[in-house]
Design an enzyme around this catalytic site. Structure first.
Site, PDB file in Angstrom:
ATOM      1  CD  GLU A  24      -2.996   0.928   0.158  1.00  0.00           C
ATOM      2  OE1 GLU A  24      -3.170   2.000  -0.460  1.00  0.00           O
ATOM      3  OE2 GLU A  24      -3.587  -0.068  -0.133  1.00  0.00           O
TER       4      GLU A  24
ATOM      5  CD  GLU B 180      -2.590   5.503  -6.081  1.00  0.00           C
ATOM      6  OE1 GLU B 180      -2.844   6.259  -5.178  1.00  0.00           O
ATOM      7  OE2 GLU B 180      -3.376   4.624  -6.357  1.00  0.00           O
TER       8      GLU B 180
END
Length: 178
Positions: free
Chosen positions: A63, A70
């Site tokens: 994560e 991102e």
């Protein structure tokens, strides 16, 4: 030695950023907490405990990597790009693969119904612990949803300002007047 300690500081800042800004990271931390709470009712061996810890670390680290990818992709270009979309989707896919694998491992490790009955009996026979568990679940919902969002909604709903402005709008014929 100083730069070594500084690297830990930066790493913790990255983790804290993910917790503050990524709902999925908050979900992962809550799941890890409850898995740890209920694990005490199961007689796990050393290797089983290591598998659980590996699952926690694997899901949370993928994560964090997903978040980093991102952010970097958004920095490179905010325009729609096939390659950036693929990079973001692949990073999210890595999290999904690790999360699904962890769920499967969890289902296998936590499949003993007798241990779940022990947990049930414990919480039923100890109302204070049951209340604490239920309270922690409520706090978990607030934590996952994001405290800032929840407090904004609460303030908006209960502030006198919004009630007055809504009353004024209705008196003035709505949003645009009469």
């Amino acid at each position: 030695m100083r730069s070594f300690l500084r690297s830990f500081k930066y790493a913790f800042q990255g983790i804290i950023y993910c917790i503050k800004n990524e709902r999925n990271m908050r979900i992962h931390t809550v799941v890890a907490l409850y898995v740890s709470v209920f694990a005490r009712f199961f007689a796990f061996s050393g290797p089983e405990i290591m598998m659980i810890v590996f699952c926690f670390g694997g899901v949370m680290s993928t994560e964090v990597i997903n978040t980093a990818i991102e952010i970097l992709c958004d920095k490179v270009s905010m325009k729609k790009s096939l390659r950036i979309r693929i990079a973001k989707d692949a990073a999210a896919g890595a999290v999904l693969i690790m999360a699904v694998a962890s769920v499967i491992i969890g289902l296998i490790l936590f499949s003993d119904v007798g241990c779940w009955m022990k947990a049930w009996e414990f919480y039923i026979s100890h109302p204070a612990n049951l209340a604490l568990l239920l309270y922690s679940m409520a706090l978990s919902i607030v934590y996952i949803a994001g405290p800032r969002r929840i407090w904004k909604r609460i303030k908006k709903r209960f502030s006198g300002k919004n009630q007055k402005s809504a009353q004024q709008k209705s008196e003035n014929g709505g949003k645009y007047g009469k």
